[in-house]
Design a protein around this motif. Structure first.
Motif, PDB file in Angstrom:
ATOM      1  N   LEU A   2       0.845  -1.197   0.000  1.00  0.00           N
ATOM      2  CA  LEU A   2       0.000   0.000   0.000  1.00  0.00           C
ATOM      3  C   LEU A   2       0.881   1.247   0.000  1.00  0.00           C
ATOM      4  O   LEU A   2       1.937   1.275   0.651  1.00  0.00           O
ATOM      5  CB  LEU A   2      -0.917   0.042   1.224  1.00  0.00           C
ATOM      6  CG  LEU A   2      -2.004  -1.027   1.362  1.00  0.00           C
ATOM      7  CD1 LEU A   2      -2.794  -0.804   2.637  1.00  0.00           C
ATOM      8  CD2 LEU A   2      -2.935  -1.002   0.153  1.00  0.00           C
ATOM      9  N   VAL A   3       0.440   2.267  -0.702  1.00  0.00           N
ATOM     10  CA  VAL A   3       1.127   3.562  -0.704  1.00  0.00           C
ATOM     11  C   VAL A   3       0.106   4.626  -0.334  1.00  0.00           C
ATOM     12  O   VAL A   3      -1.015   4.647  -0.866  1.00  0.00           O
ATOM     13  CB  VAL A   3       1.727   3.889  -2.088  1.00  0.00           C
ATOM     14  CG1 VAL A   3       2.342   5.288  -2.095  1.00  0.00           C
ATOM     15  CG2 VAL A   3       2.765   2.861  -2.481  1.00  0.00           C
ATOM     16  N   LEU A   4       0.476   5.506   0.585  1.00  0.00           N
ATOM     17  CA  LEU A   4      -0.366   6.643   0.959  1.00  0.00           C
ATOM     18  C   LEU A   4       0.197   7.901   0.311  1.00  0.00           C
ATOM     19  O   LEU A   4       1.372   8.228   0.510  1.00  0.00           O
ATOM     20  CB  LEU A   4      -0.405   6.808   2.480  1.00  0.00           C
ATOM     21  CG  LEU A   4      -1.226   7.992   2.992  1.00  0.00           C
ATOM     22  CD1 LEU A   4      -2.717   7.806   2.682  1.00  0.00           C
ATOM     23  CD2 LEU A   4      -1.023   8.185   4.497  1.00  0.00           C
ATOM     24  N   ALA A   5      -0.626   8.603  -0.471  1.00  0.00           N
ATOM     25  CA  ALA A   5      -0.178   9.817  -1.161  1.00  0.00           C
ATOM     26  C   ALA A   5      -1.140  10.962  -0.899  1.00  0.00           C
ATOM     27  O   ALA A   5      -2.361  10.764  -0.807  1.00  0.00           O
ATOM     28  CB  ALA A   5      -0.065   9.558  -2.669  1.00  0.00           C
ATOM     29  N   ALA A   6      -0.575  12.150  -0.763  1.00  0.00           N
ATOM     30  CA  ALA A   6      -1.387  13.378  -0.681  1.00  0.00           C
ATOM     31  C   ALA A   6      -1.645  13.870  -2.099  1.00  0.00           C
ATOM     32  O   ALA A   6      -0.751  13.845  -2.946  1.00  0.00           O
ATOM     33  CB  ALA A   6      -0.635  14.441   0.111  1.00  0.00           C
ATOM     34  N   VAL A   7      -2.852  14.316  -2.376  1.00  0.00           N
ATOM     35  CA  VAL A   7      -3.199  14.848  -3.694  1.00  0.00           C
ATOM     36  C   VAL A   7      -3.922  16.177  -3.513  1.00  0.00           C
ATOM     37  O   VAL A   7      -4.233  16.603  -2.405  1.00  0.00           O
ATOM     38  CB  VAL A   7      -4.077  13.855  -4.501  1.00  0.00           C
ATOM     39  CG1 VAL A   7      -3.288  12.602  -4.847  1.00  0.00           C
ATOM     40  CG2 VAL A   7      -5.344  13.492  -3.736  1.00  0.00           C
ATOM     41  N   VAL A  67      -9.316   4.843  -2.893  1.00  0.00           N
ATOM     42  CA  VAL A  67      -8.450   3.675  -2.790  1.00  0.00           C
ATOM     43  C   VAL A  67      -8.490   2.998  -4.151  1.00  0.00           C
ATOM     44  O   VAL A  67      -9.556   2.551  -4.609  1.00  0.00           O
ATOM     45  CB  VAL A  67      -8.927   2.718  -1.684  1.00  0.00           C
ATOM     46  CG1 VAL A  67      -7.979   1.520  -1.582  1.00  0.00           C
ATOM     47  CG2 VAL A  67      -9.037   3.445  -0.353  1.00  0.00           C
ATOM     48  N   ARG A  68      -7.331   2.917  -4.816  1.00  0.00           N
ATOM     49  CA  ARG A  68      -7.302   2.385  -6.182  1.00  0.00           C
ATOM     50  C   ARG A  68      -6.037   1.563  -6.402  1.00  0.00           C
ATOM     51  O   ARG A  68      -4.991   1.827  -5.791  1.00  0.00           O
ATOM     52  CB  ARG A  68      -7.328   3.520  -7.212  1.00  0.00           C
ATOM     53  CG  ARG A  68      -8.620   4.314  -7.259  1.00  0.00           C
ATOM     54  CD  ARG A  68      -8.610   5.245  -8.459  1.00  0.00           C
ATOM     55  NE  ARG A  68      -9.882   5.942  -8.616  1.00  0.00           N
ATOM     56  CZ  ARG A  68     -10.045   7.251  -8.452  1.00  0.00           C
ATOM     57  NH1 ARG A  68      -9.010   8.000  -8.125  1.00  0.00           N
ATOM     58  NH2 ARG A  68     -11.228   7.796  -8.615  1.00  0.00           N
ATOM     59  N   THR A  69      -6.147   0.638  -7.329  1.00  0.00           N
ATOM     60  CA  THR A  69      -4.954  -0.039  -7.845  1.00  0.00           C
ATOM     61  C   THR A  69      -4.374   0.833  -8.947  1.00  0.00           C
ATOM     62  O   THR A  69      -4.998   1.808  -9.399  1.00  0.00           O
ATOM     63  CB  THR A  69      -5.313  -1.419  -8.420  1.00  0.00           C
ATOM     64  OG1 THR A  69      -6.177  -1.225  -9.554  1.00  0.00           O
ATOM     65  CG2 THR A  69      -5.998  -2.287  -7.380  1.00  0.00           C
ATOM     66  N   LEU A  70      -3.189   0.473  -9.408  1.00  0.00           N
ATOM     67  CA  LEU A  70      -2.562   1.236 -10.475  1.00  0.00           C
ATOM     68  C   LEU A  70      -3.434   1.205 -11.735  1.00  0.00           C
ATOM     69  O   LEU A  70      -3.589   2.223 -12.426  1.00  0.00           O
ATOM     70  CB  LEU A  70      -1.170   0.664 -10.775  1.00  0.00           C
ATOM     71  CG  LEU A  70      -0.249   1.566 -11.607  1.00  0.00           C
ATOM     72  CD1 LEU A  70       0.063   2.852 -10.861  1.00  0.00           C
ATOM     73  CD2 LEU A  70       1.058   0.824 -11.936  1.00  0.00           C
ATOM     74  N   GLU A  71      -4.024   0.059 -12.031  1.00  0.00           N
ATOM     75  CA  GLU A  71      -4.871  -0.064 -13.206  1.00  0.00           C
ATOM     76  C   GLU A  71      -6.133   0.795 -13.056  1.00  0.00           C
ATOM     77  O   GLU A  71      -6.593   1.418 -14.020  1.00  0.00           O
ATOM     78  CB  GLU A  71      -5.253  -1.528 -13.431  1.00  0.00           C
ATOM     79  CG  GLU A  71      -6.145  -1.770 -14.652  1.00  0.00           C
ATOM     80  CD  GLU A  71      -5.520  -1.232 -15.939  1.00  0.00           C
ATOM     81  OE1 GLU A  71      -6.273  -0.718 -16.794  1.00  0.00           O
ATOM     82  OE2 GLU A  71      -4.276  -1.313 -16.083  1.00  0.00           O
ATOM     83  N   GLU A  72      -6.684   0.832 -11.858  1.00  0.00           N
ATOM     84  CA  GLU A  72      -7.871   1.665 -11.614  1.00  0.00           C
ATOM     85  C   GLU A  72      -7.518   3.148 -11.741  1.00  0.00           C
ATOM     86  O   GLU A  72      -8.323   3.952 -12.226  1.00  0.00           O
ATOM     87  CB  GLU A  72      -8.449   1.356 -10.234  1.00  0.00           C
ATOM     88  CG  GLU A  72      -9.157   0.012 -10.174  1.00  0.00           C
ATOM     89  CD  GLU A  72      -9.535  -0.384  -8.750  1.00  0.00           C
ATOM     90  OE1 GLU A  72     -10.461  -1.194  -8.595  1.00  0.00           O
ATOM     91  OE2 GLU A  72      -8.883   0.108  -7.792  1.00  0.00           O
ATOM     92  N   LEU A 119      -4.876   9.647  -1.477  1.00  0.00           N
ATOM     93  CA  LEU A 119      -4.997   8.507  -2.380  1.00  0.00           C
ATOM     94  C   LEU A 119      -4.234   7.338  -1.767  1.00  0.00           C
ATOM     95  O   LEU A 119      -3.067   7.477  -1.402  1.00  0.00           O
ATOM     96  CB  LEU A 119      -4.403   8.844  -3.751  1.00  0.00           C
ATOM     97  CG  LEU A 119      -4.178   7.658  -4.698  1.00  0.00           C
ATOM     98  CD1 LEU A 119      -5.509   7.038  -5.118  1.00  0.00           C
ATOM     99  CD2 LEU A 119      -3.376   8.094  -5.926  1.00  0.00           C
ATOM    100  N   VAL A 120      -4.925   6.209  -1.638  1.00  0.00           N
ATOM    101  CA  VAL A 120      -4.256   4.975  -1.221  1.00  0.00           C
ATOM    102  C   VAL A 120      -4.097   4.116  -2.467  1.00  0.00           C
ATOM    103  O   VAL A 120      -5.084   3.724  -3.103  1.00  0.00           O
ATOM    104  CB  VAL A 120      -5.062   4.236  -0.145  1.00  0.00           C
ATOM    105  CG1 VAL A 120      -4.390   2.896   0.185  1.00  0.00           C
ATOM    106  CG2 VAL A 120      -5.170   5.090   1.112  1.00  0.00           C
ATOM    107  N   LEU A 121      -2.838   3.845  -2.819  1.00  0.00           N
ATOM    108  CA  LEU A 121      -2.536   3.034  -3.995  1.00  0.00           C
ATOM    109  C   LEU A 121      -2.240   1.600  -3.540  1.00  0.00           C
ATOM    110  O   LEU A 121      -1.329   1.368  -2.735  1.00  0.00           O
ATOM    111  CB  LEU A 121      -1.324   3.609  -4.727  1.00  0.00           C
ATOM    112  CG  LEU A 121      -0.905   2.899  -6.014  1.00  0.00           C
ATOM    113  CD1 LEU A 121      -1.986   2.994  -7.074  1.00  0.00           C
ATOM    114  CD2 LEU A 121       0.400   3.517  -6.546  1.00  0.00           C
ATOM    115  N   ALA A 122      -3.060   0.687  -4.026  1.00  0.00           N
ATOM    116  CA  ALA A 122      -2.912  -0.723  -3.622  1.00  0.00           C
ATOM    117  C   ALA A 122      -2.357  -1.542  -4.784  1.00  0.00           C
ATOM    118  O   ALA A 122      -2.766  -1.366  -5.927  1.00  0.00           O
ATOM    119  CB  ALA A 122      -4.264  -1.284  -3.183  1.00  0.00           C
ATOM    120  N   GLU A 123      -1.440  -2.448  -4.457  1.00  0.00           N
ATOM    121  CA  GLU A 123      -0.869  -3.299  -5.498  1.00  0.00           C
ATOM    122  C   GLU A 123      -1.874  -4.336  -5.976  1.00  0.00           C
ATOM    123  O   GLU A 123      -1.767  -4.872  -7.079  1.00  0.00           O
ATOM    124  CB  GLU A 123       0.395  -3.976  -4.974  1.00  0.00           C
ATOM    125  CG  GLU A 123       1.538  -2.997  -4.737  1.00  0.00           C
ATOM    126  CD  GLU A 123       2.812  -3.688  -4.262  1.00  0.00           C
ATOM    127  OE1 GLU A 123       2.772  -4.934  -4.089  1.00  0.00           O
ATOM    128  OE2 GLU A 123       3.833  -2.992  -4.059  1.00  0.00           O
TER     129      GLU A 123
END
Length: 895
Positions: A85-90, A140-145, A107-111
Motif C-alpha cells: 500500500l502507498v499513501l499519497a497526498a493529492v 483507494v485504487r490499484t494502479l490499473e484503476e 490517495l491509497v494506492l494498492a498493489e
C-alpha cells in the motif's frame, strides 16, 4: 556607512516549530486523543503566528508539515506493518498548500484488491483522521484503476500529477508517477487543451471578470486556480516542480516570478484569514467578511476612502496582475506545446507581423525605438480582426515598456492621433480598450484612469470596480452603435446612430466616473479632466465642452426621472432648459442608459427603461416646441383625453359614459397616467359600476414595464398602508405608486411592481395570487396594516444607512415634497405609510427608488384638506413620526 554604525537587521518572522510534535510522537504509539490534542494545539499556534504576521507561504507549508506528521503517525498505528500500500497526498495537500479548513485529499494506492482485513484497517485509519479534526476526502485504487479513472477524468489525471508520497513503497509510488506523466493517459497537448477549456468554462461562470462585489478568491479570473493552472501545465509538459523552475526554462522573468509569488501570497493570506474567521472552508469574499479582513490586515479609513475599499482595491489589482500573467504564460505554453514546425509569418509593417495568427513585434527593440507602437498595437488589432490576439512575447514587452508612456509620450501629436483613431475605429473599440486596461497601457496614457483601476465602492449598488464599470459603459455604448444589437434598445440604437460624432459619447463614458475616490464632486472634477483631455487631443472647443458637460451632468437625467414628477409639464420644461438642445439630450440619454445598465445589471429593469424613455420623449417634444413656448398643463390634459377617447370610441365604448366616469377625476390624473392606462382604468370602472365595493385589477404586461396593480376604493386613509403591506408580504418590489383622490370620495391607487429579485412577473398563476390577496385587503375596511415578517437579505444586514429626511415646497402643485433616504428592508413602505397616518398626512404621489442597500424615496404629500404642510411644526411632527416607525422597524424584519 562607518564600521561603527550598527547594521539594521530585519525582524525575524515568526516560525512554526514542529519539535514539540516530534517529541510527542517519539518512541511511542500515540493514541487518537493525543493526536487530536496535538492538532488543536498546532492549529492554535498557527493562528497565533498568523496574527503575529507570519507569511502565508510559511503558514500553509507549516500546516502541511503538521498534517504530514499526524497522518503518518495514524498510518503507522493502523497500517504500519502492511505491505503493498502507498499513501499519497493529492490536490492542495499534494502541493503542500493547506489552509486552516482545507480538505485533506488522500490517495491509497494498492498493489492488489483489498482483503477484508486491510479494508477494515483503512476504514479505521480514515475515521481517526476525521476524529482529529480536518475533513478528509479519499480514494483507494490499484494502479490499473488509477489508469482507467485518469483516462476518463482530467481532474483525476491532474491529481496524479500533483501526488506526493506520505508513506509506503517508493517503487510503487514511482510507478504511479511514471503513469501520471505518460502519454497513455493524456498527451501534453491534449492535457493542455483540456485544462485550457476547463479554465475558459470556469471564467465564463464568473462572467470573465474578477471584479464582482463578492469575488471567489479561488475560482474567479486571476484567482488561485489560475496560478494552479500554470503549475499543472508546467509540471505536465516541462517537469517543473515549482514556479521558480519556469524561470530556468525561460518562461518567467525574475520580476514576473516575484509578482506571481507575491500575488499568490496575498491571496493565500486572505484565504487563511477567511478560514479562521468563518471556521469553514470559505473562498468567497462576502460582504460579511470584507470589513473584518480590512481591519485584520491593518487598513484604516482615510479622508476619501474606507479601509475596506483600500483593501479590496489591492485585491482587485492583485488579481488583475495575476490574470495578465496567466494570459501571458498560457500563450507561451500554447506556442511551445501546440505549435509545430516553422512559424507562419505574415508581415504587417516595419514594426509588427502576424506570427502563427498572433500579433507580434518584428524584434524586441520596437517599443524602445518607437514608443508610439505601444498604442499602434491596439489599432492594428482593430484593423486585423483575423488576429487571434497578441503573442506572449509581445505582451511581456508591452508590460516591460509601459514606463515609456510618460508626459512627453502623451503630448506627442502622433500618439494623440493614434488614441483617437482607436476610439473612432468602426470595430473592436470595446475589446481593445479592455486589452489596453489589462496590459496597463490605458492607466499610463490617462493617469487619472490609472487611479480608479481596481477601485471599489462598498455598497450594493456598484457591482463592479470603477474601471470595470467604465469599460462596461463603453461596451453598452458600442452595442447601441452596432445594428446587430438593435433588438436590445431600439430607441437608444436609433439615437446613437444619429449622432454626428459617436466618439464624444465614448469619451464621456471614459471620464464620467474618473474622479471617484478623490474627494469632492466627482462629476465636477471629472468634467475638468475631460475638458483638458479633449482640448489636448485636438477636439474643437464645442466638442470638448460637450464632453465636459456630459461628464458634469451624467446623473441629471437619471435623477430627474427617478426623483421628480415627470408627469408635471413644468418639471419637463425645467429639465429641457438645463439640457438646452436636442443634441445634448441625445448624448445624455444614451450615456445615462449605458451608465445605469453598467452599474448593476440586476437593478436594471423595464421600468427604469420606460422612465428614461418617457423623460427623453417628453423633453424632445418640449425642445421641438421651443423653450419660450412651453406646453401648458391644460393643453396636455386635453391632448391626453382626446387620444384616449379616440381609442375607446374605436373600441365601441360609449363616450358619454366615459365622460361620466372622468367627471369625477381631477386634472392631475390625466397627467400622471398614459392613454393606455387611462383606457384600462376606464373600462374597469365602467364594468364595475356603482356597486360601492372596492375594485381591484392586475395587468401583468404594461407599457411602463413591470406589473400594474389598480385599486379603486372608498376614501380610507388606512387603505394605502394596508395595500402596500399586502404587496410587500407577497414578496413584491414596489417601483411606483400613484394616488388620485376623486371628487366622489374615492381613491385610485396604481402600483407598479416586480418580483423581489427584480424579475418580471411571468406566470398567470402569480398574477391571480396578487389579485386574490389585494381583493381581500381592499375589502378589509378599517384595521391597521399587517406587520411584514420577511427576512432581510444577508448583504443588506452588513450596512447601516443613516436615515435622512428632508422637505421641500412644490408651490405650483400645492404640495410638500418629502424625501427619505434610509436602509432598504422588508416592510419599509408600509412603515412610512404608517408614519404618514400617525401624523395625519395624506399621500398624493410617490417615487420609489432602491439604490443597492439604500432606499431613496420621494413622497408628494398634503394635509387631509389637500393643502401643503407649510408650518415647521407640522414638518417636525411628521419627521418624528417617521423616525419612530423606521427605528422601531429597523430590526424587526431581520429574523
Amino acid at each position: 556607512m562607518t564600521s561603527e554604525t550598527p547594521r539594521r537587521r530585519r525582524p525575524t518572522p515568526p516560525r512554526f516549530d514542529n519539535a514539540w510534535l516530534a517529541e510527542l510522537l517519539a518512541g511511542r504509539d500515540p493514541l487518537p486523543q493525543h493526536l487530536r490534542a496535538a492538532h488543536k494545539h498546532g492549529s492554535s499556534r498557527l493562528s497565533e503566528l498568523a496574527t503575529a504576521g507570519a507569511s502565508a507561504a510559511a503558514l500553509v507549508a507549516a500546516r502541511s508539515r503538521m498534517m504530514d506528521t499526524l497522518i503518518r503517525a495514524l498510518w503507522r498505528r493502523n497500517l504500519g506493518r502492511t505491505r503493498g500500500l502507498v499513501l499519497a497526498a493529492v490536490g492542495g495537500y499534494g502541493r503542500a498548500e493547506l489552509h486552516p479548513c482545507s480538505d485533506i485529499d488522500l490517495l491509497v494506492l494498492a498493489e492488489e484488491k483489498l482483503n477484508d482485513r486491510r479494508a477494515a484497517a483503512l476504514e479505521q485509519f480514515f475515521t481517526e483522521i476525521w476524529d482529529i479534526g480536518p475533513d478528509v476526502g479519499h480514494s483507494v485504487r490499484t494502479l490499473e484503476e488509477c489508469r482507467q479513472a485518469a483516462r476518463e477524468d482530467i481532474s483525476t489525471a491532474t491529481n496524479l500529477i500533483e501526488a506526493r508520497r506520505l508513506a509506503g513503497s517508493k517503487k510503487t509510488f514511482e510507478a504511479l508517477q511514471e503513469l501520471a506523466f505518460s502519454d497513455e493517459l493524456w498527451t501534453s497537448r491534449s492535457f493542455f487543451e483540456r485544462k485550457l477549456e476547463e479554465q475558459r468554462t470556469r471564467h465564463a461562470k464568473y462572467h470573465d471578470t474578477a471584479y464582482k462585489l463578492e469575488p471567489n478568491i479561488k475560482e474567479s479570473p486571476g484567482g488561485l486556480r489560475d496560478i494552479q493552472m500554470i503549475g499543472w501545465v508546467a509540471k505536465r509538459h516541462f517537469g517543473a516542480r515549482t514556479l521558480a523552475d519556469l524561470a530556468s526554462y525561460g518562461f518567467l522573468s525574475r520580476e514576473e516570478h516575484r509578482r506571481l509569488v507575491e500575488g499568490q501570497g496575498f491571496l493565500w493570506r486572505i484565504r487563511w484569514l477567511l478560514h479562521e474567521m468563518t471556521g469553514r472552508h470559505e473562498d468567497r469574499l462576502l460582504f460579511d467578511h470584507q470589513l473584518r479582513l480590512a481591519e485584520t490586515m491593518g487598513y484604516e479609513d482615510s479622508e476619501h476612502s474606507l479601509a475596506v475599499e483600500q483593501s479590496m482595491q489591492r485585491y482587485y489589482r492583485t488579481v488583475m496582475e495575476l490574470n495578465r500573467l496567466n494570459e501571458m504564460l498560457l500563450q507561451l505554453f500554447k506556442e511551445a506545446i501546440l505549435l509545430e514546425g516553422d512559424p507562419r509569418i505574415q508581415p504587417i509593417n516595419e514594426r509588427f507581423q502576424l506570427k502563427n495568427g498572433y500579433l507580434d513585434v518584428v524584434d524586441r527593440d520596437v517599443f524602445r525605438r518607437e514608443p508610439g507602437a505601444l498604442l499602434e498595437l491596439f489599432h492594428l488589432l482593430q484593423q486585423h480582426p483575423e488576429a487571434e490576439g497578441v503573442s506572449a512575447g509581445t505582451i511581456r514587452l508591452v508590460r516591460q515598456h509601459c514606463h515609456l508612456i510618460n508626459e512627453d509620450f502623451r503630448r506627442n501629436p502622433d500618439n494623440q492621433a493614434l488614441f483617437m483613431a482607436i476610439l473612432r475605429e468602426p470595430q473592436g473599440v470595446t475589446h481593445e480598450f479592455r486589452r489596453m486596461n489589462s496590459y496597463g497601457v490605458l492607466g499610463r496614457y490617462i493617469p487619472e484612469f490609472g487611479k480608479i483601476v481596481g477601485r471599489m465602492q462598498f455598497d450594493l449598488f456598484h457591482t463592479y470596480t470603477v474601471d470595470e464599470h467604465t469599460l462596461f459603459v463603453l461596451s453598452n455604448l458600442r452595442r447601441f452603435a452596432l445594428s446587430r444589437f438593435d433588438h436590445e434598445f431600439p430607441d437608444c440604437s436609433r439615437v446613437m446612430r444619429g449622432l454626428p460624432k459617436p466618439e464624444l459619447a465614448y469619451l464621456a463614458g471614459l471620464f464620467h466616473d474618473i474622479a471617484k475616490g478623490r474627494g469632492g464632486d466627482h462629476s465636477e472634477l471629472g468634467a475638468s479632466d475631460a475638458l483638458r483631455f479633449c482640448k489636448r487631443h485636438g477636439l474643437s472647443e464645442y466638442d470638448a465642452r460637450l464632453v465636459s458637460w456630459l461628464v458634469r451632468q451624467h446623473l441629471l437625467l437619471s435623477l430627474t426621472a427617478q426623483k421628480k414628477d415627470i408627469s408635471d409639464p413644468r418639471v419637463i420644461h425645467e429639465f429641457a432648459e438645463k439640457v438646452g438642445d436636442q443634441l445634448h439630450l441625445d448624448y445624455l440619454y444614451i450615456l445615462t442608459v449605458a451608465d445605469v445598465r453598467a452599474t448593476n445589471p440586476e437593478l436594471w429593469n423595464s421600468w427604469k427603461a420606460s422612465l428614461f424613455s418617457e423623460l427623453y420623449q417628453n423633453t424632445s417634444r418640449a425642445l421641438c416646441r421651443g423653450l419660450v413656448n412651453p406646453v401648458a398643463r391644460e393643453e396636455l390634459i386635453n391632448e391626453t383625453k382626446r387620444e384616449t377617447l379616440e381609442q375607446l370610441d374605436s373600441a365601441g365604448i360609449n363616450t358619454e359614459a366615459v365622460r361620466g366616469i372622468w367627471s369625477a377625476l381631477p386634472g392631475d390624473y390625466f397627467l400622471r397616467h398614459s392613454p393606455s392606462e387611462i383606457q384600462w382604468h376606464t373600462r374597469a370602472l365602467l364594468e364595475h359600476g356603482d356597486s360601492g365595493k372596492p375594485l381591484v385589477q392586475v395587468r401583468r404586461e404594461t407599457e411602463r414595464g413591470g406589473t400594474a396593480v389598480f385599486v379603486c376604493s372608498p376614501r380610507d386613509d388606512l387603505a394605502f398602508a394596508r395595500s402596500t403591506a399586502a404587496l410587500e408580504q407577497l414578496g413584491l418590489t414596489v417601483l411606483d405608486a400613484r394616488i388620485v383622490s376623486t371628487r366622489d370620495e374615492r381613491t385610485l391607487y396604481t402600483w407598479v411592481v416586480l418580483e423581489a429579485d427584480g424579475e418580471e412577473i411571468e406566470s398567470a398563476e402569480r398574477g391571480r395570487e396578487i389579485l386574490r390577496v389585494m381583493e381581500q385587503e381592499a375589502g378589509r375596511l378599517g384595521g391597521d396594516p399587517r406587520d411584514i415578517r420577511r427576512r432581510m437579505p444577508r448583504q443588506h444586514r452588513m450596512f447601516s444607512t443613516p436615515t435622512r429626511i428632508s422637505f421641500a415646497d412644490d408651490e405650483r402643485n400645492d404640495r410638500t415634497i418629502l424625501e427619505i433616504t434610509t436602509g432598504d428592508r422588508p416592510g419599509l413602505l408600509t412603515r412610512i405609510a404608517g408614519a404618514l397616518l400617525d401624523a395625519r398626512v395624506r399621500l398624493q404621489n410617490a417615487k420609489v427608488a432602491t439604490v443597492g442597500e439604500k432606499a431613496e424615496d420621494i413622497f408628494f404629500i398634503t394635509e387631509t384638506d389637500d393643502s401643503p404642510l407649510d408650518s415647521e411644526a407640522r414638518r417636525q411632527e411628521l419627521e418624528q413620526a417617521l423616525k419612530r416607525q423606521l427605528e422601531d422597524g429597523a430590526d424587526s424584519t431581520s429574523l
